[in-house]
Design a protein around this motif. Sequence first.
Motif, PDB file in Angstrom:
ATOM      1  N   ASP A 108       0.867  -1.180   0.000  1.00 36.10           N
ATOM      2  CA  ASP A 108       0.000   0.000   0.000  1.00 36.10           C
ATOM      3  C   ASP A 108       0.906   1.233   0.000  1.00 36.10           C
ATOM      4  N   GLY A 109       0.946   1.941  -1.123  1.00 33.22           N
ATOM      5  CA  GLY A 109       1.793   3.127  -1.210  1.00 33.22           C
ATOM      6  C   GLY A 109       3.260   2.750  -1.042  1.00 33.22           C
ATOM      7  N   PRO A 110       3.977   3.414  -0.113  1.00 32.66           N
ATOM      8  CA  PRO A 110       5.399   3.121   0.081  1.00 32.66           C
ATOM      9  C   PRO A 110       5.642   1.879   0.935  1.00 32.66           C
ATOM     10  N   LEU A 111       4.556   1.293   1.438  1.00 32.98           N
ATOM     11  CA  LEU A 111       4.710   0.189   2.393  1.00 32.98           C
ATOM     12  C   LEU A 111       4.396  -1.160   1.742  1.00 32.98           C
ATOM     13  N   TRP A 112       5.189  -2.160   2.062  1.00 29.20           N
ATOM     14  CA  TRP A 112       4.999  -3.529   1.572  1.00 29.20           C
ATOM     15  C   TRP A 112       5.247  -4.477   2.738  1.00 29.20           C
ATOM     16  N   SER A 113       4.539  -5.630   2.789  1.00 28.64           N
ATOM     17  CA  SER A 113       4.713  -6.548   3.920  1.00 28.64           C
ATOM     18  C   SER A 113       4.557  -8.000   3.491  1.00 28.64           C
ATOM     19  N   ASP A 114       4.991  -8.888   4.345  1.00 24.05           N
ATOM     20  CA  ASP A 114       4.895 -10.315   4.075  1.00 24.05           C
ATOM     21  C   ASP A 114       4.909 -11.061   5.409  1.00 24.05           C
ATOM     22  N   GLY A 115       4.119 -12.145   5.517  1.00 22.68           N
ATOM     23  CA  GLY A 115       4.097 -12.987   6.708  1.00 22.68           C
ATOM     24  C   GLY A 115       4.619 -14.373   6.377  1.00 22.68           C
ATOM     25  N   SER A 116       5.473 -14.928   7.225  1.00 26.84           N
ATOM     26  CA  SER A 116       6.066 -16.234   6.939  1.00 26.84           C
ATOM     27  C   SER A 116       6.421 -16.957   8.243  1.00 26.84           C
ATOM     28  N   LEU A 117       6.606 -18.269   8.102  1.00 26.14           N
ATOM     29  CA  LEU A 117       7.024 -19.104   9.222  1.00 26.14           C
ATOM     30  C   LEU A 117       8.498 -19.444   9.030  1.00 26.14           C
ATOM     31  N   ASN A 118       9.312 -19.158  10.026  1.00 22.99           N
ATOM     32  CA  ASN A 118      10.744 -19.405   9.908  1.00 22.99           C
ATOM     33  C   ASN A 118      11.018 -20.891   9.670  1.00 22.99           C
ATOM     34  N   PRO A 119      11.951 -21.236   8.745  1.00 22.38           N
ATOM     35  CA  PRO A 119      12.211 -22.647   8.437  1.00 22.38           C
ATOM     36  C   PRO A 119      12.799 -23.434   9.596  1.00 22.38           C
ATOM     37  N   ASN A 120      13.291 -22.771  10.641  1.00 27.96           N
ATOM     38  CA  ASN A 120      13.810 -23.487  11.804  1.00 27.96           C
ATOM     39  C   ASN A 120      12.707 -23.925  12.768  1.00 27.96           C
ATOM     40  N   SER A 121      11.481 -23.592  12.474  1.00 26.95           N
ATOM     41  CA  SER A 121      10.363 -24.031  13.317  1.00 26.95           C
ATOM     42  C   SER A 121      10.271 -25.554  13.273  1.00 26.95           C
ATOM     43  N   ASN A 122       9.762 -26.144  14.371  1.00 25.79           N
ATOM     44  CA  ASN A 122       9.692 -27.605  14.439  1.00 25.79           C
ATOM     45  C   ASN A 122       8.386 -28.054  15.080  1.00 25.79           C
ATOM     46  N   SER A 123       8.338 -29.313  15.503  1.00 20.57           N
ATOM     47  CA  SER A 123       7.097 -29.892  16.028  1.00 20.57           C
ATOM     48  C   SER A 123       6.751 -29.413  17.432  1.00 20.57           C
ATOM     49  N   GLY A 223       3.535  11.029   2.623  1.00 21.66           N
ATOM     50  CA  GLY A 223       2.291  11.177   1.879  1.00 21.66           C
ATOM     51  C   GLY A 223       1.040  10.878   2.686  1.00 21.66           C
ATOM     52  N   GLY A 224       1.184  10.507   3.974  1.00 19.78           N
ATOM     53  CA  GLY A 224       0.022  10.194   4.793  1.00 19.78           C
ATOM     54  C   GLY A 224       0.143   8.824   5.425  1.00 19.78           C
ATOM     55  N   THR A 225      -1.005   8.318   5.901  1.00 25.85           N
ATOM     56  CA  THR A 225      -1.004   7.019   6.572  1.00 25.85           C
ATOM     57  C   THR A 225      -1.164   5.887   5.572  1.00 25.85           C
ATOM     58  N   THR A 226      -0.650   4.724   5.951  1.00 29.40           N
ATOM     59  CA  THR A 226      -0.742   3.541   5.106  1.00 29.40           C
ATOM     60  C   THR A 226      -0.877   2.323   6.000  1.00 29.40           C
ATOM     61  N   SER A 227      -1.506   1.273   5.464  1.00 35.54           N
ATOM     62  CA  SER A 227      -1.735   0.073   6.268  1.00 35.54           C
ATOM     63  C   SER A 227      -1.666  -1.153   5.378  1.00 35.54           C
ATOM     64  N   VAL A 228      -1.021  -2.212   5.884  1.00 37.30           N
ATOM     65  CA  VAL A 228      -0.928  -3.481   5.165  1.00 37.30           C
ATOM     66  C   VAL A 228      -1.177  -4.611   6.162  1.00 37.30           C
ATOM     67  N   GLY A 229      -1.424  -5.811   5.656  1.00 37.00           N
ATOM     68  CA  GLY A 229      -1.656  -6.954   6.535  1.00 37.00           C
ATOM     69  C   GLY A 229      -1.735  -8.230   5.741  1.00 37.00           C
ATOM     70  N   GLY A 230      -1.801  -9.364   6.451  1.00 30.41           N
ATOM     71  CA  GLY A 230      -1.884 -10.642   5.768  1.00 30.41           C
ATOM     72  C   GLY A 230      -1.905 -11.781   6.774  1.00 30.41           C
ATOM     73  N   GLY A 231      -1.688 -12.974   6.273  1.00 27.82           N
ATOM     74  CA  GLY A 231      -1.737 -14.159   7.120  1.00 27.82           C
ATOM     75  C   GLY A 231      -0.554 -15.075   6.881  1.00 27.82           C
ATOM     76  N   PHE A 232      -0.686 -16.300   7.442  1.00 28.37           N
ATOM     77  CA  PHE A 232       0.361 -17.328   7.333  1.00 28.37           C
ATOM     78  C   PHE A 232      -0.322 -18.591   6.830  1.00 28.37           C
ATOM     79  N   THR A 233      -0.001 -18.993   5.624  1.00 27.01           N
ATOM     80  CA  THR A 233      -0.746 -20.077   5.009  1.00 27.01           C
ATOM     81  C   THR A 233      -0.174 -21.460   5.292  1.00 27.01           C
ATOM     82  N   ASP A 234       1.018 -21.525   5.918  1.00 24.49           N
ATOM     83  CA  ASP A 234       1.675 -22.831   6.088  1.00 24.49           C
ATOM     84  C   ASP A 234       1.112 -23.596   7.276  1.00 24.49           C
ATOM     85  N   THR A 235       0.941 -24.903   7.125  1.00 18.79           N
ATOM     86  CA  THR A 235       0.622 -25.812   8.238  1.00 18.79           C
ATOM     87  C   THR A 235       1.785 -26.774   8.354  1.00 18.79           C
ATOM     88  N   HIS A 236       2.529 -26.791   9.463  1.00 18.03           N
ATOM     89  CA  HIS A 236       3.737 -27.605   9.578  1.00 18.03           C
ATOM     90  C   HIS A 236       3.555 -28.668  10.645  1.00 18.03           C
TER      91      HIS A 236
END
Length: 236
Positions: A108-123, A223-236
């Motif tokens: 959104d505008g100057p802002l970009w985001s991403d959500g992820s699960l670190n590969p070192n995560s375990n059971s 340039g003003g306010t901006t907002s981004v968001g998302g989720g985490f699609t992985d099931t480990h």
Amino acid sequence: MDEDLRERLRTAAASHRPDRARMLARIERGMAEEPPARPARAPRTPMPWLRVVGATAAVCGVLTAGAFAVTSAGREEPAGGQRVAAGPASPAPTTPSTARGAALPAGDGPLWSDGSLNPNSNSYWAQSEVTVKTTQPLSELTVELRIALNGGVNTTGSWRSLPQEDFVASAREEDGFLVYRWTLKPGRSVPTGTHSFAGQYNHAEGARDTGRDDYTAQARAAGGTTSVGGGFTDTH
């Protein structure tokens, strides 16, 4: 034998006196002399069967000692003679990497985001990461990461790549979620670039569903306010 011969013999016998001093000297010399030494006997060689028995006993002793050493080296007993089963330990904070299970990036505008699960995560443990990229300096920024309280989730810490003293950070349970929140302090700014925020937590053994986990990032740029968001699609 005539009488004349007998008389002469008696006269000679009567006139004979034995030399006692010479006889005693000979006796003393004989007693002083040591008997000849006996020849030394050669040492007896052990019988062959005794040598075989001795060698066998030595080999058995070496094998027994070696077996004991190997057994001892391969086993370690804790103090008190009880074995302790080590449970899973929470890994140390890990730096951002090419993560698996990333949701589609949001911008959104100057802002970009991403959500992820670190590969070192375990059971037993996981690290959820929010990556924020800005093409302009930010005068305000609040990043919120929400982890659904499913499967025994409990926090083990959090971190961010920006200076710690620039943010107020918290982690608390709210409405069925473990919520991590980082808020930029007044008078501080976020420079242009890519920045990371991460929440760490334990969970019950096995795969954990991340379908309800999400995040948001709200910021203010020139340039003003901006907002981004998302989720985490992985099931480990």
